[in-house]
Design an enzyme around this catalytic site. Sequence first.
Site, PDB file in Angstrom:
ATOM      1  CG  ASN A   8     -10.305 -34.958  44.804  1.00  0.00           C
ATOM      2  OD1 ASN A   8      -9.634 -34.033  45.216  1.00  0.00           O
ATOM      3  ND2 ASN A   8     -10.752 -35.016  43.558  1.00  0.00           N
ATOM      4  CG  ASP A  67     -20.198 -39.365  42.401  1.00  0.00           C
ATOM      5  OD1 ASP A  67     -19.115 -39.967  42.571  1.00  0.00           O
ATOM      6  OD2 ASP A  67     -20.811 -39.381  41.313  1.00  0.00           O
ATOM      7  CE1 TYR A 150     -11.486 -33.848  32.724  1.00  0.00           C
ATOM      8  CE2 TYR A 150     -12.786 -34.245  34.705  1.00  0.00           C
ATOM      9  CZ  TYR A 150     -12.082 -34.721  33.622  1.00  0.00           C
ATOM     10  OH  TYR A 150     -11.968 -36.080  33.419  1.00  0.00           O
ATOM     11  NE  ARG A 176     -16.628 -30.773  45.743  1.00  0.00           N
ATOM     12  CZ  ARG A 176     -16.072 -30.694  44.527  1.00  0.00           C
ATOM     13  NH1 ARG A 176     -15.390 -29.617  44.167  1.00  0.00           N
ATOM     14  NH2 ARG A 176     -16.188 -31.667  43.658  1.00  0.00           N
TER      15      ARG A 176
HETATM   16  P1  ITT Z   1     -13.807 -39.627  45.738  1.00  0.00           P
HETATM   17  O1  ITT Z   1     -14.682 -40.570  44.926  1.00  0.00           O
HETATM   18  O2  ITT Z   1     -12.861 -40.347  46.647  1.00  0.00           O
HETATM   19  O3  ITT Z   1     -14.597 -38.566  46.430  1.00  0.00           O
HETATM   20  P2  ITT Z   1     -12.941 -38.677  43.142  1.00  0.00           P
HETATM   21  O4  ITT Z   1     -12.006 -37.605  42.692  1.00  0.00           O
HETATM   22  O5  ITT Z   1     -12.788 -40.049  42.511  1.00  0.00           O
HETATM   23  O6  ITT Z   1     -12.838 -38.795  44.733  1.00  0.00           O
HETATM   24  P3  ITT Z   1     -15.568 -38.475  41.925  1.00  0.00           P
HETATM   25  O7  ITT Z   1     -15.679 -39.933  41.648  1.00  0.00           O
HETATM   26  O8  ITT Z   1     -16.771 -37.757  42.446  1.00  0.00           O
HETATM   27  O9  ITT Z   1     -14.407 -38.151  42.967  1.00  0.00           O
HETATM   28  O10 ITT Z   1     -15.070 -37.769  40.606  1.00  0.00           O
HETATM   29  C1  ITT Z   1     -15.152 -36.407  40.507  1.00  0.00           C
HETATM   30  C2  ITT Z   1     -14.276 -35.968  39.359  1.00  0.00           C
HETATM   31  O11 ITT Z   1     -14.944 -34.928  38.642  1.00  0.00           O
HETATM   32  C3  ITT Z   1     -12.997 -35.334  39.893  1.00  0.00           C
HETATM   33  O12 ITT Z   1     -11.975 -36.282  40.104  1.00  0.00           O
HETATM   34  C4  ITT Z   1     -12.698 -34.330  38.797  1.00  0.00           C
HETATM   35  O13 ITT Z   1     -12.144 -34.989  37.705  1.00  0.00           O
HETATM   36  C5  ITT Z   1     -14.078 -33.864  38.404  1.00  0.00           C
HETATM   37  N1  ITT Z   1     -14.496 -32.712  39.233  1.00  0.00           N
HETATM   38  C6  ITT Z   1     -15.452 -32.706  40.201  1.00  0.00           C
HETATM   39  N2  ITT Z   1     -15.526 -31.512  40.805  1.00  0.00           N
HETATM   40  C7  ITT Z   1     -14.596 -30.752  40.224  1.00  0.00           C
HETATM   41  C8  ITT Z   1     -14.171 -29.419  40.426  1.00  0.00           C
HETATM   42  O14 ITT Z   1     -14.684 -28.652  41.387  1.00  0.00           O
HETATM   43  N3  ITT Z   1     -13.198 -28.953  39.649  1.00  0.00           N
HETATM   44  C9  ITT Z   1     -12.648 -29.718  38.689  1.00  0.00           C
HETATM   45  N4  ITT Z   1     -12.966 -30.985  38.439  1.00  0.00           N
HETATM   46  C10 ITT Z   1     -13.937 -31.510  39.203  1.00  0.00           C
END
Ligand code: ITT
Length: 194
Positions: A8, A67, A150, A176
């Site tokens: 991401n 995560d 989101y 974060r």
């Molecule tokens: P990696 O696993 O490769 O790190 P990912 O996007 O799939 O990337 P996650 O499995 O941890 O990561 O999913 C986190 C999701 O939660 C992310 O894709 C967003 O949909 C949401 N999310 C997490 N932090 C966020 C933030 O700061 N702002 C908005 N949405 C967030």
Amino acid sequence: MLLIATRNKHKVEEIKRFVPLEVKILSLDDLDVKLEAPEDGNNFVENAIKKAIFYGNMTKQRTIADDSGLLIDSLDGFPGVHSARFMKDSSYEQRMIFILEMLKSKQDRTARFVCAAAYYDPVEKVVLCCEGAVDGKISHGIRGTGGFGYDPIFIPNGYETTFGEMGEEKHKLSHRYKAFNALFEKLSAIIFFK
Ligand code: ITT
């Protein structure tokens, strides 16, 4: 050297802020890593540690993983650990519309973002993980174009604006920020980066 093991790109930008300038950052693309880490844990901490160990062992690099997700109280914590995977083939706009629709009949709009920040050193076999959370509520509409995921429907407590409307302010109070701030504070006490 430090591998930031996430696909991401928004997370990469947010995490980079915590890495000391003298540390060379590697990405999964730099190391041509194609495999996906398992994300079958029951919670954010388990998944963050799994990702860090998976990519750290594969690349032999000290590795950071994240995560995270959004938990909505009146939906029993949904989408939670499935935040990235629910309605995977739909845009975030469609996912947010779906969530707003589900909340129409609910009084309670309270929610929180949670982040687990994990570090793994494959040589010393050190694992560290810190969690951070920010409480707030889900807005009544999609607001703002900043951030990712989101952000346009999440209003942190004490504010009127969504993360999507906020810009820089998000990075001083987000889940974060709290998780990585705590992780790098611990790391700076025990590890000499180079
Ligand atoms: P990696 O696993 O490769 O790190 P990912 O996007 O799939 O990337 P996650 O499995 O941890 O990561 O999913 C986190 C999701 O939660 C992310 O894709 C967003 O949909 C949401 N999310 C997490 N932090 C966020 C933030 O700061 N702002 C908005 N949405 C967030």
